[in-house]
Scaffold this motif. Structure first.
Motif, short mmCIF file in Angstrom:
data_model
loop_
_atom_site.label_atom_id
_atom_site.label_comp_id
_atom_site.label_asym_id
_atom_site.label_seq_id
_atom_site.Cartn_x
_atom_site.Cartn_y
_atom_site.Cartn_z
N ILE A 230 0.83 -1.20 0.00
CA ILE A 230 0.00 0.00 0.00
C ILE A 230 0.87 1.26 0.00
O ILE A 230 0.65 2.18 -0.79
N ALA A 231 1.85 1.30 0.91
CA ALA A 231 2.67 2.51 1.05
C ALA A 231 4.01 2.42 0.34
O ALA A 231 4.58 3.44 -0.04
N GLY A 232 4.52 1.19 0.15
CA GLY A 232 5.83 1.01 -0.46
C GLY A 232 6.92 0.87 0.60
O GLY A 232 6.94 1.62 1.58
N TRP A 233 7.82 -0.13 0.39
CA TRP A 233 8.90 -0.35 1.35
C TRP A 233 9.79 0.89 1.56
O TRP A 233 10.12 1.23 2.70
N PRO A 234 10.19 1.58 0.48
CA PRO A 234 11.07 2.75 0.71
C PRO A 234 10.46 3.79 1.64
O PRO A 234 11.14 4.31 2.53
N GLN A 235 9.18 4.07 1.45
CA GLN A 235 8.52 5.06 2.30
C GLN A 235 8.46 4.61 3.75
O GLN A 235 8.67 5.40 4.67
N MET A 236 8.19 3.32 3.97
CA MET A 236 8.09 2.81 5.34
C MET A 236 9.44 2.85 6.04
O MET A 236 9.53 3.19 7.22
N VAL A 237 10.51 2.52 5.32
CA VAL A 237 11.84 2.54 5.91
C VAL A 237 12.28 3.97 6.22
O VAL A 237 12.80 4.27 7.29
N ILE A 238 12.06 4.87 5.27
CA ILE A 238 12.42 6.28 5.48
C ILE A 238 11.68 6.84 6.70
O ILE A 238 12.26 7.56 7.52
N ALA A 239 10.39 6.48 6.82
CA ALA A 239 9.60 7.01 7.93
C ALA A 239 10.12 6.54 9.28
O ALA A 239 10.02 7.27 10.28
N VAL A 240 10.68 5.33 9.34
CA VAL A 240 11.25 4.84 10.60
C VAL A 240 12.47 5.68 10.99
O VAL A 240 12.56 6.17 12.12
N PHE A 241 13.40 5.84 10.06
CA PHE A 241 14.62 6.60 10.37
C PHE A 241 14.33 8.09 10.59
O PHE A 241 15.03 8.75 11.36
N ALA A 242 13.29 8.60 9.92
CA ALA A 242 12.96 10.01 10.07
C ALA A 242 12.43 10.34 11.46
O ALA A 242 12.46 11.50 11.89
N ARG A 243 11.94 9.34 12.19
CA ARG A 243 11.45 9.56 13.54
C ARG A 243 12.59 9.73 14.56
O ARG A 243 12.39 10.31 15.63
N ILE A 244 13.76 9.19 14.26
CA ILE A 244 14.82 9.09 15.26
C ILE A 244 15.29 10.44 15.78
O ILE A 244 15.50 10.60 17.00
N PRO A 245 15.48 11.48 14.93
CA PRO A 245 15.96 12.76 15.49
C PRO A 245 15.08 13.31 16.60
O PRO A 245 15.59 13.76 17.63
N ALA A 246 13.76 13.28 16.42
CA ALA A 246 12.86 13.81 17.44
C ALA A 246 12.95 13.03 18.74
O ALA A 246 12.76 13.59 19.83
N ALA A 247 13.28 11.73 18.65
CA ALA A 247 13.42 10.91 19.85
C ALA A 247 14.74 11.17 20.56
O ALA A 247 14.86 10.95 21.77
N MET A 248 15.75 11.64 19.81
CA MET A 248 17.07 11.88 20.39
C MET A 248 17.23 13.26 21.00
O MET A 248 17.98 13.44 21.97
#
Length: 404
Positions: A18-36
Motif C-alpha cells: 500500500i505505502a511502499g517499502w522505501p517510504q516505510m523505511v524512510i519514515a522509521v529513520f525520520a522519527r529518530i531525530p525527534a526521539a534523540m
C-alpha cells in the motif's frame, strides 16, 4: 482461533504494497531525530554549561515549541499539502539542529541558547502524525487502517525507547554534543527525503477537485480540536503518565540502590506497550473503541497501583511490563478515535495535535511526578500516575455514548 490470529497478523504483509517499502523505511529513520533531541539537549547543555537546570530548560524550550507548532504545521499541511510544507521545514530543522550542536560545542548559555532550542522545536516535523495521515488517505479499508495504526504505534514505541539509549551510547563514545550532530545528519538523510516524497495534495473530499496548487476550504484548528477532544484527553493523559512514570521509576531505582537500572526498567513498559500495539490487529471489530479504552485505562490503573507495593526492582519492572500491555492498545485506540472523529480535511491537524498533546503531557508529568517523588518518594509519583488512567476510563464512557 489459531487461523484467525495468523490471518490478522498477515495483514501486516499488505502494508508495504500500500505505502511502499522505501517510504516505510524512510519514515522509521525520520522519527529518530525527534526521539534523540530531548535527552540529547539535556545531556549536551548540562555538560557544556555545568548546570542541570540549564539542561532542563533547554529541553523544555524544545518541547514547548514542538507542542505549539506541531498543530500549526498540521493545519498548513491540510491546506497546502505535505510536500510543500514539509520541504520547507525539513531543511530549517536541519539548520536549527546544526546550530544547537554548535551551541553545545561553544558553550552558549541563556537567551541565545534558548532561542535556538525554540527554533529547533518549532521546526520539528512530527513524522508519526503525517504517516498516519497518509495511511488514512491511501486506504479506506477499516481493517487495513487499523493494522497501519498498530504498526505506526509499535514503531513510535520502539523509537521512543531506543532513541534515548542511542543518545547515551553516542554521548559516551564521542562528546556530549554528538547526539545533536547525529540528529542533524539524520534530518538530512531521512527527514528531507520523507518531505520530498510526500504527496503534493490530499483532497478534502472526493467531491472537491482543486487545482494542484490552489488551496481548498479546510476546517479551522479549533473546530478540529473540539471534534477530537476525547482522543486529545486520552493522549494527554498517556503523555502525563509517561512523564510521571519516568520520575517514579527513577526515584524507585534510587530507593533500591540501583539508579542506573531505571532506564532498563522503564524500557520494559515500552516493550510491553509496543508488543501489544502490534497485536491490536487480532482484536475483533465488534470490540468497540469505547470498550478498548475502558479496558486499557482500568488495566493501567490497576497495575500501576500494584507497582507501588512491590518491594524490589525486579517485581517493579515486571509490573511496568504488565502496565505496558494495556498502555499500547490505548495509544492505538486514541489515534483510531481521532481518525474517526476528525472533520473532513482536518486529518493532519488532528494527528499533529495528538502528538502535541502527548508531548505536553510528558513535560507536565515529568514536572509533577518529579516534585511528588522528591516530596513523597516513588509512591507519591506512582499514585499520581495511577490517577491518570482513571481519567481515561471516564473518556471511555463518553466514547460509549458518542460511538465514533
Amino acid at each position: 482461533m489459531r487461523s484467525a490470529f495468523f490471518g490478522a497478523m498477515a495483514g501486516y504483509k499488505a502494508l508495504p504494497g500500500i505505502a511502499g517499502w522505501p517510504q516505510m523505511v524512510i519514515a522509521v529513520f525520520a522519527r529518530i531525530p525527534a526521539a534523540m533531541v530531548p535527552l540529547g539537549a539535556m545531556v549536551a547543555f548540562t555538560d557544556s554549561t555545568g548546570s542541570i537546570a540549564t539542561g532542563g530548560l533547554a529541553t523544555g524550550f524544545v518541547a514547548i515549541a514542538t507542542a505549539i507548532f506541531s498543530p500549526l504545521i498540521g493545519q498548513w499541511v491540510d491546506r497546502y499539502g505535505q510536500r510543500r510544507v514539509l520541504s520547507i521545514f525539513a531543511p530549517l530543522n536541519a539548520i536549527a539542529l546544526l546550530a544547537l550542536f554548535l551551541a553545545a560545542i561553544w558553550g552558549l548559555d541563556e537567551a541565545p541558547l534558548f532561542l535556538i532550542c525554540a527554533l529547533t522545536g518549532a521546526t520539528t516535523i512530527p513524522i508519526g502524525s503525517f504517516t498516519r495521515a497518509r495511511w488514512s488517505e491511501v486506504t479506506q479499508n477499516p481493517k487495513e487502517l487499523g493494522t497501519a495504526f498498530s504498526y505506526e504505534s509499535t514503531v513510535d514505541e520502539l523509537v521512543f525507547v531506543l532513541g534515548p539509549a542511542f543518545v547515551g551510547f553516542a554521548a559516551s563514545a564521542a562528546v556530549s554534543a554528538a547526539p545533536l550532530g547525529i540528529a542533524a545528519a539524520l534530518v538530512i538523510v531521512a527527514v528531507l527525503p520523507f518531505a520530498l516524497t510526500s504527496p503534493k495534495r490530499m483532497p478534502a473530499s472526493p467531491a472537491e477537485e482543486p487545482g494542484e496548487d490552489a488551496p481548498v476550504t479546510r476546517p479551522g484548528i479549533l473546530m478540529t480540536l473540539r471534534k477530537i477532544s476525547p482522543a486529545l484527553i486520552i493522549m494527554g493523559c498517556i503523555g502525563t503518565f509517561f512523564g510521571s512514570s519516568q520520575a517514579a521509576i527513577t526515584e524507585r531505582a534510587a530507593e533500591f540502590g540501583s539508579p542506573d537500572a531505571a532506564g532498563l526498567s522503564y524500557a520494559l513498559m515500552g516493550i510491553g506497550s509496543a508488543a501489544m500495539a502490534l497485536l491490536m490487529v487480532v482484536v475483533p471489530d465488534r470490540v468497540s473503541l469505547a470498550t478498548r479504552v475502558l479496558i486499557g485505562g482500568l488495566g493501567m490503573a490497576v497495575f500501576t497501583l500494584i507497582t507501588i507495593v512491590q518491594g524490589n526492582l525486579v517485581m517493579t519492572s515486571v509490573m511496568l511490563l504488565f502496565t505496558g500491555l494495556f498502555l499500547g492498545p490505548t495509544l492505538v485506540t486514541a489515534f483510531t478515535a481521532a481518525e474517526r472523529l476528525a472533520p473532513k480535511g482536518g486529518m493532519s491537524s488532528a494527528m499533529t495535535s495528538l502528538q502535541a498533546s502527548l508531548t505536553v503531557g510528558v513535560s507536565v508529568g515529568s514536572a509533577i511526578g518529579g516534585g511528588l517523588a522528591a516530596a513523597a518518594g516513588s509512591a507519591g509519583a506512582y499514585l499520581f500516575a495511577a490517577a491518570l488512567p482513571v481519567v481515561i476510563v471516564f473518556v471511555g464512557v463518553i466514547l460509549a455514548r458518542i460511538r465514533p
